[in-house]
Write a protein that holds these residues in place. Structure first.
Motif, PDB file in Angstrom:
ATOM      1  N   THR A   1      -0.372 -10.900   9.571  1.00 31.47           N
ATOM      2  CA  THR A   1      -0.777  -9.496   9.490  1.00 31.47           C
ATOM      3  C   THR A   1       0.325  -8.663   8.848  1.00 31.47           C
ATOM      4  O   THR A   1       0.055  -7.760   8.051  1.00 31.47           O
ATOM      5  N   TYR A   2       1.574  -8.994   9.154  1.00 31.47           N
ATOM      6  CA  TYR A   2       2.687  -8.208   8.626  1.00 31.47           C
ATOM      7  C   TYR A   2       2.819  -8.366   7.115  1.00 31.47           C
ATOM      8  O   TYR A   2       3.196  -7.419   6.418  1.00 31.47           O
ATOM      9  N   THR A   3       2.475  -9.547   6.581  1.00 28.66           N
ATOM     10  CA  THR A   3       2.484  -9.747   5.130  1.00 28.66           C
ATOM     11  C   THR A   3       1.513  -8.796   4.449  1.00 28.66           C
ATOM     12  O   THR A   3       1.857  -8.112   3.474  1.00 28.66           O
ATOM     13  N   ILE A   4       0.284  -8.738   4.962  1.00 31.40           N
ATOM     14  CA  ILE A   4      -0.736  -7.868   4.359  1.00 31.40           C
ATOM     15  C   ILE A   4      -0.340  -6.407   4.524  1.00 31.40           C
ATOM     16  O   ILE A   4      -0.471  -5.607   3.593  1.00 31.40           O
ATOM     17  N   LYS A   5       0.177  -6.056   5.676  1.00 33.22           N
ATOM     18  CA  LYS A   5       0.614  -4.678   5.910  1.00 33.22           C
ATOM     19  C   LYS A   5       1.721  -4.290   4.934  1.00 33.22           C
ATOM     20  O   LYS A   5       1.719  -3.172   4.397  1.00 33.22           O
ATOM     21  N   THR A   6       2.651  -5.202   4.673  1.00 33.05           N
ATOM     22  CA  THR A   6       3.748  -4.920   3.741  1.00 33.05           C
ATOM     23  C   THR A   6       3.216  -4.671   2.340  1.00 33.05           C
ATOM     24  O   THR A   6       3.640  -3.735   1.649  1.00 33.05           O
ATOM     25  N   ILE A   7       2.270  -5.498   1.897  1.00 37.07           N
ATOM     26  CA  ILE A   7       1.682  -5.314   0.571  1.00 37.07           C
ATOM     27  C   ILE A   7       0.999  -3.955   0.472  1.00 37.07           C
ATOM     28  O   ILE A   7       1.154  -3.231  -0.521  1.00 37.07           O
ATOM     29  N   VAL A   8       0.259  -3.586   1.503  1.00 34.36           N
ATOM     30  CA  VAL A   8      -0.447  -2.307   1.479  1.00 34.36           C
ATOM     31  C   VAL A   8       0.548  -1.143   1.488  1.00 34.36           C
ATOM     32  O   VAL A   8       0.339  -0.138   0.783  1.00 34.36           O
ATOM     33  N   MET A   9       1.633  -1.252   2.242  1.00 33.20           N
ATOM     34  CA  MET A   9       2.628  -0.178   2.234  1.00 33.20           C
ATOM     35  C   MET A   9       3.232  -0.010   0.842  1.00 33.20           C
ATOM     36  O   MET A   9       3.449   1.123   0.376  1.00 33.20           O
ATOM     37  N   HIS A  10       3.523  -1.123   0.155  1.00 34.87           N
ATOM     38  CA  HIS A  10       4.027  -1.026  -1.215  1.00 34.87           C
ATOM     39  C   HIS A  10       3.012  -0.320  -2.127  1.00 34.87           C
ATOM     40  O   HIS A  10       3.380   0.567  -2.916  1.00 34.87           O
ATOM     41  N   LEU A  11       1.738  -0.703  -2.005  1.00 37.87           N
ATOM     42  CA  LEU A  11       0.710  -0.077  -2.838  1.00 37.87           C
ATOM     43  C   LEU A  11       0.557   1.407  -2.518  1.00 37.87           C
ATOM     44  O   LEU A  11       0.362   2.229  -3.422  1.00 37.87           O
ATOM     45  N   LEU A  12       0.649   1.757  -1.245  1.00 36.83           N
ATOM     46  CA  LEU A  12       0.540   3.169  -0.853  1.00 36.83           C
ATOM     47  C   LEU A  12       1.679   4.005  -1.429  1.00 36.83           C
ATOM     48  O   LEU A  12       1.518   5.201  -1.686  1.00 36.83           O
ATOM     49  N   SER A  13       2.833   3.372  -1.610  1.00 38.96           N
ATOM     50  CA  SER A  13       3.970   4.114  -2.167  1.00 38.96           C
ATOM     51  C   SER A  13       3.894   4.224  -3.692  1.00 38.96           C
ATOM     52  O   SER A  13       4.624   5.019  -4.287  1.00 38.96           O
ATOM     53  N   ILE A  14       3.007   3.443  -4.321  1.00 44.14           N
ATOM     54  CA  ILE A  14       2.886   3.431  -5.785  1.00 44.14           C
ATOM     55  C   ILE A  14       1.682   4.241  -6.248  1.00 44.14           C
ATOM     56  O   ILE A  14       1.775   5.038  -7.181  1.00 44.14           O
ATOM     57  N   LEU A  15       0.550   4.025  -5.593  1.00 45.13           N
ATOM     58  CA  LEU A  15      -0.690   4.674  -6.016  1.00 45.13           C
ATOM     59  C   LEU A  15      -0.826   6.054  -5.387  1.00 45.13           C
ATOM     60  O   LEU A  15      -0.490   6.241  -4.205  1.00 45.13           O
ATOM     61  N   PRO A  16      -1.316   7.038  -6.113  1.00 48.14           N
ATOM     62  CA  PRO A  16      -1.550   8.371  -5.534  1.00 48.14           C
ATOM     63  C   PRO A  16      -2.547   8.304  -4.385  1.00 48.14           C
ATOM     64  O   PRO A  16      -3.441   7.456  -4.363  1.00 48.14           O
ATOM     65  N   ALA A  17      -2.393   9.222  -3.430  1.00 53.61           N
ATOM     66  CA  ALA A  17      -3.303   9.258  -2.276  1.00 53.61           C
ATOM     67  C   ALA A  17      -4.745   9.449  -2.711  1.00 53.61           C
ATOM     68  O   ALA A  17      -5.683   8.979  -2.047  1.00 53.61           O
ATOM     69  N   SER A  18      -4.955  10.106  -3.851  1.00 51.77           N
ATOM     70  CA  SER A  18      -6.314  10.355  -4.339  1.00 51.77           C
ATOM     71  C   SER A  18      -7.020   9.080  -4.792  1.00 51.77           C
ATOM     72  O   SER A  18      -8.245   9.078  -5.007  1.00 51.77           O
ATOM     73  N   GLN A  19      -6.268   7.970  -4.943  1.00 53.29           N
ATOM     74  CA  GLN A  19      -6.843   6.713  -5.404  1.00 53.29           C
ATOM     75  C   GLN A  19      -7.287   5.797  -4.267  1.00 53.29           C
ATOM     76  O   GLN A  19      -7.546   4.612  -4.495  1.00 53.29           O
ATOM     77  N   TRP A  20      -7.375   6.348  -3.061  1.00 52.86           N
ATOM     78  CA  TRP A  20      -7.783   5.537  -1.912  1.00 52.86           C
ATOM     79  C   TRP A  20      -9.070   6.085  -1.268  1.00 52.86           C
ATOM     80  O   TRP A  20      -9.341   5.847  -0.105  1.00 52.86           O
ATOM     81  N   ARG A  21      -9.863   6.789  -2.074  1.00 53.49           N
ATOM     82  CA  ARG A  21     -11.121   7.323  -1.551  1.00 53.49           C
ATOM     83  C   ARG A  21     -12.178   6.222  -1.456  1.00 53.49           C
ATOM     84  O   ARG A  21     -11.988   5.111  -1.937  1.00 53.49           O
ATOM     85  N   ARG A  22     -13.318   6.583  -0.895  1.00 50.99           N
ATOM     86  CA  ARG A  22     -14.382   5.602  -0.657  1.00 50.99           C
ATOM     87  C   ARG A  22     -14.805   4.908  -1.942  1.00 50.99           C
ATOM     88  O   ARG A  22     -15.040   3.688  -1.953  1.00 50.99           O
ATOM     89  N   ARG A  23     -14.892   5.650  -3.022  1.00 55.80           N
ATOM     90  CA  ARG A  23     -15.365   5.027  -4.270  1.00 55.80           C
ATOM     91  C   ARG A  23     -14.357   4.028  -4.839  1.00 55.80           C
ATOM     92  O   ARG A  23     -14.688   3.267  -5.760  1.00 55.80           O
ATOM     93  N   HIS A  24     -13.116   4.055  -4.321  1.00 52.87           N
ATOM     94  CA  HIS A  24     -12.089   3.125  -4.790  1.00 52.87           C
ATOM     95  C   HIS A  24     -11.935   1.917  -3.871  1.00 52.87           C
ATOM     96  O   HIS A  24     -11.036   1.101  -4.087  1.00 52.87           O
ATOM     97  N   PHE A  25     -12.784   1.794  -2.857  1.00 50.82           N
ATOM     98  CA  PHE A  25     -12.578   0.806  -1.797  1.00 50.82           C
ATOM     99  C   PHE A  25     -12.441  -0.619  -2.345  1.00 50.82           C
ATOM    100  O   PHE A  25     -11.457  -1.316  -2.091  1.00 50.82           O
TER     101      PHE A  25
END
Length: 367
Positions: free
Chosen positions: A247-271
């Motif tokens: 679980t920590y591996t996946i969480k780490t990847i997502v944290m990296h992506l969250l720090s790179i991609l704008p918050a606006s790129q995580w809406r429902r249509r981007h799921f």
């Protein structure tokens, strides 16, 4: 949150019971882990983890020590407990005898034992003894809480934490009390949470759980109301259960992506697009046998997340170090993220979530 209120009530009694003791001084509990970050790797058996910071009692001090080169690489600490002179007018006004300068016989007759003689092994604070002490505290204090009138407490065997369940016939909560010592004024602790099986009882691994919780809190403040970043993390983590990735591996990847991609790129249509990004990130990291720790050595964290200088300036730790050292393990893991994972994502893509194509992120995996 009900669990937060329960821990606040425990904290009141912790302070009362321990006010004149030579046990660690307990600070307010900090909610950490997935439940307090807003997601859960499993639909059932959600565990509410809280970290209770400890400070030394009167007449004692804590000193964090790194051991062997191997322990330094893993950032595993020992907490050395040292007695301090209390031969001052202020301490004497508290009717306290100095552990260093009063005769042992007088100390035995008139004062409770030093922390060195209760929760330590040698000169070092013992995780397992401390866990059993928390277990006894929770069991003793529970009948005094208002919650005990309507809820039933079930304590689980302690080892490196104190775990218990509270149920009332309709609802059930599982709570895990972790404990640790803060490094300076930072959000990094040495804690009881183990990183590896069969760790010595005097080993306290460095914990970044509070810093990570604060990062998710920061993202929540930036995210639009319809953001699905936590849904992406939760969904993908559940897909990976049983496939060999933590679980920590996946969480780490997502944290990296969250720090790179704008918050606006995580809406429902981007799921679906974001799920594909997580999948591709995992594939690239496994292929290159490198996934950098999100906190250690990260000098681009949001303001308000405080790291000790040695953590801030450290070389980033590779969470896939074992794959570098073990080619056989790498050959077994790599097909999992190139076949089964892709198939599962295609299944998701065929659902009523919309037909989207993944968008290239360039070299974002070169963290």
């Amino acid at each position: 949150m009900w669990t937060r209120t329960l821990m606040e009530h425990f904290a009141i009694y912790f302070r009362r019971v321990l006010s004149n003791s030579f046990y660690p001084v307990l600070q307010g509990a900090i909610g950490v882990g997935s439940a307090f970050e807003g997601w859960s790797p499993r639909e059932q058996d959600v565990v509410y983890q809280v970290l209770i910071p400890m400070t030394p009692p009167r007449g004692h001090s804590f000193h964090l020590e790194l051991g062997t080169a191997w322990q330094r690489r893993l950032r595993n600490f020992h907490i050395r407990v040292q007695q301090e002179c209390t031969c001052t007018s202020e301490q004497q006004g508290e009717h306290m005898l100095c552990f260093l300068h009063h005769p042992e016989e007088e100390l035995r007759r008139h004062q409770d034992p030093s922390l060195l003689h209760t929760l330590c092994t040698g000169s070092y604070l013992d995780v397992e003894k401390t866990a059993r002490w928390f277990y006894q505290l929770v069991r003793a204090i529970w009948p005094a809480l208002l919650e005990s009138h309507r809820w039933h407490l079930v304590l689980l065997p302690p080892r490196r934490s104190c775990q218990f369940k509270v149920t009332n016939g309709r609802e059930s909560y599982r709570i895990e009390i972790l404990f640790g010592v803060r490094q300076g004024n930072s959000d990094v602790f040495v804690s009881s949470q183990p990183r590896q099986a069969h760790a010595s009882s005097t080993i306290w691994p460095e914990s970044y759980a509070v810093a990570e919780m604060k990062f998710f809190r920061y993202i929540a403040r930036q995210a639009p109301p319809d953001s699905l970043h936590l849904k992406c993390l939760q969904f993908f983590t559940r897909l990976q259960l049983g496939l060999g990735f933590s679980t920590y591996t996946i969480k780490t990847i997502v944290m990296h992506l969250l720090s790179i991609l704008p918050a606006s790129q995580w809406r429902r249509r981007h799921f679906v697009r974001r799920l594909m990004d997580i999948s591709e990130s995992l594939r690239v990291c496994v292929e290159s046998r490198r996934l950098n720790h999100f906190i250690v050595g990260n000098q681009r964290l949001p303001e308000g997340i405080r790291l000790p200088p040695e953590v801030l300036m450290a070389r980033s730790r590779n969470l896939f170090h074992d794959l570098v050292m073990d080619p056989v393990a790498h050959s077994q893991v790599f097909p999992l993220c190139t076949t089964k994972d892709c198939v599962r994502i295609k299944v998701v893509d065929s659902l009523s979530l919309g037909r989207e194509t993944p968008q290239s992120l360039g070299n974002v995996w070169d963290w």
